[in-house]
Design a protein around this motif. Structure first.
Motif, PDB file in Angstrom:
ATOM      1  N   LEU A 175       0.850  -1.197   0.000  1.00 19.42           N
ATOM      2  CA  LEU A 175       0.000   0.000   0.000  1.00 19.42           C
ATOM      3  C   LEU A 175       0.882   1.243   0.000  1.00 19.42           C
ATOM      4  CD1 LEU A 175      -2.640  -1.036   2.652  1.00 19.42           C
ATOM      5  CD2 LEU A 175      -2.940  -0.940   0.180  1.00 19.42           C
ATOM      6  N   PHE A 176       0.298   2.350  -0.393  1.00 16.66           N
ATOM      7  CA  PHE A 176       1.019   3.633  -0.324  1.00 16.66           C
ATOM      8  C   PHE A 176       0.665   4.258   1.006  1.00 16.66           C
ATOM      9  CE2 PHE A 176      -0.166   2.967  -4.857  1.00 16.66           C
ATOM     10  CZ  PHE A 176       1.056   2.450  -5.223  1.00 16.66           C
ATOM     11  N   ASP A 227       1.658   6.575   3.005  1.00 16.41           N
ATOM     12  CA  ASP A 227       1.538   8.001   3.305  1.00 16.41           C
ATOM     13  C   ASP A 227       0.463   8.680   2.472  1.00 16.41           C
ATOM     14  OD1 ASP A 227       3.302   8.017   5.328  1.00 16.41           O
ATOM     15  OD2 ASP A 227       5.018   8.717   4.158  1.00 16.41           O
ATOM     16  N   MET A 228      -0.374   7.900   1.832  1.00 19.53           N
ATOM     17  CA  MET A 228      -1.474   8.491   1.066  1.00 19.53           C
ATOM     18  C   MET A 228      -2.791   8.046   1.693  1.00 19.53           C
ATOM     19  SD  MET A 228      -0.571   8.308  -2.889  1.00 19.53           S
ATOM     20  CE  MET A 228       1.079   8.201  -3.473  1.00 19.53           C
ATOM     21  N   ARG A 233     -13.421   5.634   6.147  1.00 17.08           N
ATOM     22  CA  ARG A 233     -12.065   6.122   6.423  1.00 17.08           C
ATOM     23  C   ARG A 233     -11.364   6.649   5.177  1.00 17.08           C
ATOM     24  NH1 ARG A 233     -11.526   4.602  11.222  1.00 17.08           N
ATOM     25  NH2 ARG A 233     -12.155   2.595  12.101  1.00 17.08           N
ATOM     26  N   THR A 286      -2.195   4.325   8.669  1.00 14.57           N
ATOM     27  CA  THR A 286      -2.777   4.331  10.006  1.00 14.57           C
ATOM     28  C   THR A 286      -3.926   3.331  10.151  1.00 14.57           C
ATOM     29  OG1 THR A 286      -4.371   6.044   9.459  1.00 14.57           O
ATOM     30  CG2 THR A 286      -2.228   6.783  10.238  1.00 14.57           C
ATOM     31  N   LEU A 287      -4.211   2.577   9.092  1.00 17.16           N
ATOM     32  CA  LEU A 287      -5.319   1.622   9.175  1.00 17.16           C
ATOM     33  C   LEU A 287      -4.925   0.401   9.997  1.00 17.16           C
ATOM     34  CD1 LEU A 287      -6.575   1.567   5.474  1.00 17.16           C
ATOM     35  CD2 LEU A 287      -7.564   2.801   7.392  1.00 17.16           C
ATOM     36  N   SER A 288      -5.932  -0.308  10.471  1.00 19.95           N
ATOM     37  CA  SER A 288      -5.650  -1.548  11.186  1.00 19.95           C
ATOM     38  C   SER A 288      -5.356  -2.645  10.168  1.00 19.95           C
ATOM     39  CB  SER A 288      -6.850  -1.936  12.029  1.00 19.95           C
ATOM     40  OG  SER A 288      -7.892  -2.369  11.172  1.00 19.95           O
ATOM     41  N   GLU A 293      -8.228  -3.726   7.950  1.00 19.46           N
ATOM     42  CA  GLU A 293      -8.606  -2.664   7.019  1.00 19.46           C
ATOM     43  C   GLU A 293      -7.586  -2.545   5.882  1.00 19.46           C
ATOM     44  OE1 GLU A 293     -10.790   0.205  10.336  1.00 19.46           O
ATOM     45  OE2 GLU A 293      -8.660   0.416   9.896  1.00 19.46           O
TER      46      GLU A 293
END
Lengths: 348, 436, 348, 235
Positions: free
Chosen positions: D88-89, D91-92, D128, D135-137, D140
């Motif tokens: 995943l990216f 910081d986006m 979200r 910052t996702l769990s 997620e």
């Protein structure tokens, strides 16, 4: 869950938590220093730092971007600066000589932009050629120790550009008196030349466009995606080669633009890029490699540091003190004041 | 297969390197030093060659000055068709790059490799001091080096036997000349032309022997007549940002800002930025006029700036300036192009005298002539001989030239709208000190 | 009895040879290397190399060669590029020169005393760069170098700054031949010492750290110790060689400590082949001769030799990362492995 | 639809796959199971074009794709690959991640449509959407990775170990999501260590060990196989 809690915090608490992060503390600390310096040494320090900082930001943004996206530690960044100044000189001088013969206030005001734009284009072209001719070739062959190897390639490129320019255009200083022939403006009792103000404006507008491009356009998003996760970027269908060419072109164009804009202060000669290179590195280390937005703050901090050193200690020291400061940062926070863990830190 | 091919390529490179290295091994005696006269000029029948070295900053921050040295030296040598008696003069251009260490290496190489027997000209004092070791080591007399400061004199006097090979300076110690500024300023104050609020001065300068010697020399002389030196700033020769320095000067409210830099980008940036930040002090910028294009670089920011340079006054001098510009496309400045032209001509005169006396040119005979005739004041170079900048170059008190009205002197001037206006000494003054 | 003595005889015959072989291996002496050394030692008597100006080039080449040995000791083994290398050279040189100028200490002693501050600074830099990896360690050492350069330039009371510091020479002679033997001896000491260390278990530890610091730590190697040890030793040798520089050329300026000087050593060391110790030294001689040849013959094109530097560095990095050392290894392997094969092929 | 025949692949000198062949038909939900280090992920990475096969051929709908770079495989062949590390990216924001998932689709309207579809499928992500992906769990993040994968409207979805590091209830959610996608007509090739659950929800399965396919067949059948039971189900 932690993130839900974070979400429900009041704006005030969020502000406090942001302000006490290292980035926040740095900004607050810088502001305090700036205010104290302004009181002690006059508004000149602040204004000079802001005006100079804008250009450093432009220079550092490109360097930072290229590291973030290509993992390329560019030692030849200052040479793009030099090429920019050289191009602007050869475009602007004939035009201004012509305009002296055939006066036209309107064109005279615009002529410098011709030089700066030409420099930006040339800078971008140089970036494209280098990516295709050098970095792509290395990437194609080996990805092992890419960071170190590509860095050494940029060292070689730097040597070639400096001496190539020296052979073709000589070591003479190619400078101009000023872009715009006008009386300096008075701001808060400080006189600032029109050149510096316009150039600051150019830097700010460029940074704003650049930021918008990165944040809001599909291609800009793709560039950021590559910098955050190369494999992820490939997985969503982004063509890495294209992004890499684009990134180097953008970065060198920004550096060339800075060089062109500062021609009135840094006449172009083969080794003029060394100091801007140091400064760009200071900024980048300060805010963290790959952090483009932070470059703006970093540029200001470094400019402030230089101005204060020059004012209180002496101009000869305006390299040594920032160097020491940046070493300290590198020691305490290798990823920079604003940086999270950046890729490449752990690459051998 | 690929590996094999690369191996071949790499081996080829290595072989090429080795061969290139060996190729040099065979000396090439017929080889022309770069920039010298075309090979055809040489008279093969005689074949006697005397090799001289011209030392100058041909590349680097003072390359513009080097360019003037080169052109004027060529003009002087062309006038004698590169011949003295049955000797052909060959020139080796020794590039100091404004760096003592590089200059040392280059000079030593010129001696051992190209066979330089005598040298002339030079720009910085730091280079002089370093190169004096080389001339002493190889006993090669060097003539008319421009490095001006006391360190050169001190080194010369510390062991004249050894360092005497640095035979003469083309420029006296700054103190001998800076006194002109002090007299001009004090005169203006006494006459009520200039009424500074306080007699405070800030000294600046490039961080070289020259910059420091000039700055300290002037500071001492000013202090003697009641000035207070409130600040001293020496900066690297390539420095182009002076906003902090200038603002600090401005905040201290000094009446006078005085200093020097030999690098045109640096001194012109200083003047431009002083104008920009609204520095109200009177400025002495010694060396601004040393390049012909000073006005192109500074524009009207140079108005009221005080400098001290000789001019091209005589017809011969003006002729020289025109010929110079035609040859190189550059406007010569009296203090680099002009002085080096005189210096080179004096050097030629020394060589000619040597040839007449000994019938032979060698480093020993040239040095003998210097000792016997130049240092005794017997052999001088005067306006009648063709000197274009000074009345007379006399080295009877080596290594400095004799300073004074009839000998070697610099007038003080101010810049105004691209012109030079002489303000001191009174004999040639066109105007009083102008105060903005 | 006779049998017995003949057995004893062969035993005695073998033992010293084996011992010499073992010793030779320990110090990295090969027949080819020995031959090269012998050639090098008689070179100053063979025309045309007996001419003073070529001797000067030989001295310069040997000095660079010795530097590349020290440089590769760190770069090629623990994989950290000391980008401030030249600064440590300068520290040693300045120390020795200052001791000679101010206290009249003989250069012969001074060059050894110059090792101390270099080693101490190297030790400190080693500690500073410890937490940093790859490119960040290089950047840190670069900044240390810049700071040292800045100090040297600014502490004019001590170093005379850009005015240049005159140092007494080793000998009162205009001949370069004695200097050549001094520097070749210094080069050999550098080579034998560093080779001895890398051939001992230290070399393995260095390489392990260089390849993967975590894996090295996991297998019980203490990276802190080895990295700092390596860095200190490299800088100590740099300082020692700097002493030679000072007392050979007789003049020191801060320019000696500039990055461009490091780049020079780095380029030759890389072209020579990383991790070989001898590759750079071997390459230095033809390389320096070529460069000097071009420089002194192409004064119309100043800097062309440096372009060649850069070009060669780039080409080697992209196309033949193993450098000269790998060429040698390949050839040697061919010769040792191929000959029986060729025989069998002939039999076919 | 997807046909992998006799591929060898690996990293540098280390060969991991030895003559792997498998096939996935239109609309099928196929599992590739095996122990740790058997070459499951390598197989997927090779299909996605991130690794160039040393030998053998991969074709989609009859067109060979071997050696094509990943971004072209994704763009032209309608494949989406969801890696085990998600890539995943971080910081986006969630939405930016999703929009990048639709990078190959230049039509804005179509992008919007995909976005709506995905948000409908994963309500949590819709809640979200402006939060940073980093910052996702854990659960997620998996959802986001899958959602990003289907943003480009793929014909074939390659999913690598979605259950890795997830609590059982979250794993269940993820698998439910995959089933939903299957029902929408997406062809899926799923790589899993969690053999039991996987074989219960998929149509067909392959078992890979030491870089070779040792067994294949309908999932139900594999569940009853003795070797599978002994090695993976602990029966």
């Amino acid at each position: 869950m932690a993130e839900t809690a974070l979400k429900k915090r009041s704006p005030f608490i969020e502000f406090v938590s942001k302000a006490t992060s290292s980035a926040g503390l740095t900004i607050i600390f810088t502001i305090i220093i700036a205010i104290v310096a302004t009181v002690v040494a006059g508004p000149f320090t602040l204004l000079n730092a802001i005006v100079t900082g804008g250009m450093w930001a432009l220079l550092a943004a490109g360097l930072s971007l290229v590291f973030g996206v290509m993992n390329l530690v560019n030692f030849a960044h200052g040479e793009f600066f030099m090429i920019g100044g050289l191009t602007a000189y050869y475009v602007f001088t004939p035009i201004s000589a012509y305009l002296k013969e055939n006066p036209s206030p309107f064109l005279t005001a615009l002529a410098p932009f011709a030089g700066i734009i030409a420099a930006t284009i040339v800078g971008a072209l140089v970036g494209i050629v280098l990516e295709k001719l050098v970095f792509y070739q290395l990437r194609k062959r080996t990805k092992e120790q890419w960071v170190m190897n590509s860095f050494l390639l940029t060292v070689g490129i730097s040597v070639i550009i400096i001496n190539g320019v020296q052979i073709i255009w000589g070591t003479n200083y190619k400078g101009i008196t000023s872009y715009w022939d006008a009386k300096p403006l008075e701001v808060l009792g400080v006189f600032i030349s029109v050149d510096r103000i316009v150039v600051f404006g150019i830097a700010m507008v460029t940074m704003a466009i650049f930021w918008y491009f990165l944040q809001r356009t599909t291609t800009g998003r793709a560039i950021r995606a590559v910098s955050q996760d190369e494999t992820g970027a490939q997985m969503v269908g982004i063509d890495l080669n294209r992004i890499q060419v684009l990134t180097l072109a953008l970065s060198s164009a920004l550096a060339a633009m800075a060089g062109a804009s500062l021609l009135f202060m840094f006449p172009s000669y083969p080794t003029v890029g060394l100091k801007p290179l140091y400064i760009a590195w200071y900024v980048v280390i300060l805010v963290g490699l790959g952090n483009v937005a932070g470059a703006l703050v970093g540029g200001f901090i470094v400019a402030l540091l230089q101005t204060l050193t020059g004012y209180f200690i002496g101009v000869t020291w305006d390299d040594v003190i920032p160097t020491a400061f940046v070493m300290l940062i590198l020691l305490i926070r290798p990823s920079g004041l604003f940086g999270s863990e950046v890729k490449g830190v752990h690459e051998q | 297969m690929r590996l094999k091919r690369y191996t071949l390529v790499a081996m080829f490179i290595i072989l090429a390197l080795v061969f290139a290295g060996c190729a040099q091994a065979t000396p090439e005696p017929a080889e022309e030093p770069a920039g010298g006269e075309p090979a055809g000029v040489e008279e093969p029948a005689e074949g006697k060659v005397f090799t001289i070295g011209v030392l100058g900053p041909f590349t680097g921050p003072s390359a513009r000055t080097g360019e003037e040295f080169r052109t004027s030296s060529e003009m002087a040598l062309e006038a004698i068709d590169y011949t003295i008696g049955d000797y052909t003069i060959e020139v080796v251009w020794i590039d100091s790059q404004s760096d003592p260490e590089k200059a040392t290496r280059a000079y030593e190489e010129a001696i051992v490799q190209d066979g330089v027997q005598a040298g002339a000209i030079n720009w910085h004092s730091s280079v002089s001091v370093a190169v004096m070791e080389v001339t002493a080591k190889h006993k090669v007399p060097h003539f008319f080096g421009f490095g001006a400061t006391e360190v050169v004199n001190e080194k010369f006097e510390s062991d004249p036997e050894k360092y005497g090979y640095w035979t003469s300076k083309g420029w006296p110690t700054p103190v001998k000349l800076t006194v002109g500024y002090v007299e001009a300023l004090e005169g203006a104050i006494a006459a009520g032309v200039w009424t500074p609020e306080s007699k405070t001065v800030a000294i600046y300068g490039e961080d070289t022997d020259w910059g420091r010697s000039f700055g300290e020399g002037l500071a001492g002389q000013l202090e003697e007549v009641g000035w207070e030196v409130v600040d001293r700033q020496y900066f690297p020769i390539e420095q182009t940002e002076f906003y902090p320095t200038l603002n600090s000067f401005k905040d201290q409210g000094v009446a006078l800002v005085a200093g020097t830099s030999t690098a045109p980008p640096s001194i012109s940036a200083f003047i431009k930025q002083a104008d920009e930040v609204g520095l109200e002090s009177l400025i002495i910028a010694d060396g601004l006029g040393w390049v012909g294009e000073w006005y192109d670089l500074t524009g009207d920011a140079s108005n009221y700036v005080i400098d001290q340079i000789p001019g091209f006054a005589s017809d011969a001098a003006k002729e020289f300036a025109a010929a110079f510009e035609e040859k190189s496309g550059l406007q010569p400045s009296p203090s680099s192009g002009g002085l080096s032209f005189d210096g080179m001509n004096f050097f030629i005169k020394v060589l000619q005298t040597t040839y007449a006396d000994f019938g032979e040119l060698s480093k020993e005979t040239v040095y003998q002539t210097v000792q016997d005739k130049v240092w005794t004041g017997e052999l001088t170079y005067t306006a009648e001989d063709g000197a274009i900048v000074m009345q007379e170059y006399n080295f009877s008190d080596p290594p400095d030239p004799i300073v004074g009205g009839d000998y070697y002197t610099f007038p003080v001037l101010q810049y105004m709208d691209g012109d030079q206006v002489y303000i001191f000494p009174e004999s040639i003054a066109e105007s009083d000190l102008m105060v903005p | 009895m006779t049998q017995n003595s003949s057995v004893k005889y062969t035993y005695e015959e073998q033992e010293p040879i084996e011992r010499i072989k073992r010793l030779a291996k320990k110090f990295g002496i090969s027949p080819v290397g020995l031959l090269s050394l012998v050639i090098l030692l008689i070179l100053p008597f063979i025309p045309p190399f007996n001419q003073e100006h070529l001797l000067r080039w030989l001295v310069g080449a040997a000095l660079i060669a010795a530097q590349t040995i020290a440089f590769d000791f760190t770069t090629g083994y623990i994989n950290v590029v000391n980008f401030g290398f030249a600064a440590f050279l300068g520290v040693g040189g300045y120390t020795s020169a200052l001791l000679a100028v101010n206290f009249g200490i003989s250069p012969w002693i001074g060059i050894f005393l110059g090792v101390i501050p270099s080693a101490v600074l190297g030790f400190l830099t080693g500690i500073l760069t410890l937490r940093l990896r790859g490119i960040f360690a290089a950047l840190m050492s670069w900044f240390v170098g810049l700071a040292l350069l800045g100090l040297t330039r600014n502490l004019t009371e001590l170093t005379r700054g850009p005015l240049g510091l005159n140092a007494p020479t080793f000998l009162e002679t205009a001949s370069n031949r004695p200097y050549f033997y001094i520097i070749v001896a210094m080069m050999m000491v550098t080579y034998l010492t560093l080779r001895w260390i890398t051939n001992a278990h230290y070399g393995l530890a260095f390489r392990a750290i260089g390849q993967n610091i975590d894996a090295a730590r996991a297998s019980g190697i203490n990276p802190t110790y080895y990295r700092v040890f390596n860095f200190t030793l490299q800088c100590a040798f740099a300082g020692w060689l700097g002493g030679f520089y000072a007392h050979y050329y007789g003049i020191l300026t801060p320019a000696l400590m500039a990055t461009s000087h490091t780049v020079e050593v780095l380029a030759i060391s890389y072209v020579g082949g990383r991790g070989s110790i001898w590759g750079g030294a071997f390459t230095a001689f033809p390389f320096v001769f070529l460069i000097e040849f071009l420089r002194s013959n192409l004064t119309e094109l100043p800097g062309l030799h440096l372009i060649l530097y850069g070009l060669l560095l780039i080409l080697v990095m992209i196309f033949y990362p193993g450098g000269v050392a790998q060429v040698y290894d390949t050839i040697r392997d061919r010769i040792t492995n191929r000959s029986p094969q060729n025989q069998s092929a002939a039999a076919d | 639809m997807l046909k992998v025949s006799e591929i060898d692949a690996g990293y540098g000198f280390l060969q991991v796959l030895w003559g792997v062949s498998l096939e996935v038909h239109e609309g099928e939900f196929v599992a590739l199971v095996g122990p740790n280090g058997a070459g499951k992920s390598t197989t997927l990475r090779t299909i996605a074009g991130l690794i160039e096969p040393m030998a053998g051929e991969i074709s989609i709908n009859g067109d060979p794709i071997g050696g094509m770079p990943a971004n072209l495989v994704i763009k032209e062949k309608g494949i989406s690959y969801i890696s085990e590390s998600l890539n995943l990216f971080s910081d986006m924001s969630v939405e930016e991640n999703l929009l990048l998932g639709a990078y190959t689709i230049r039509d804005k309207a179509q992008q919007k449509e995909s976005l709506a579809f995905v948000y409908d499928l994963f309500h949590r992500l819709a809640e979200r959407k402006s939060q940073l992906a980093g910052t996702l769990s854990g659960g997620e993040r998996k959802m986001l990775a899958i959602a990003r994968g289907i943003m480009s409207n793929p014909d074939l979805l390659l999913v690598d170990e979605p259950s890795l590091g997830l609590a059982p209830n979250l794993t269940h959610d993820v698998f439910q999501a995959l089933l939903k996608l299957r029902d929408q007509g997406v062809t899926i090739l799923l790589v899993e260590q969690n053999v039991n659950t996987t074989l219960h929800i998929t149509d067909r399965g392959y078992v890979i060990e030491k870089g070779q396919i040792i067994m294949e067949g309908a999932s139900k059948k594999l569940l009853n196989n003795k070797h599978v039971q002994a090695a993976y189900l602990g029966i």
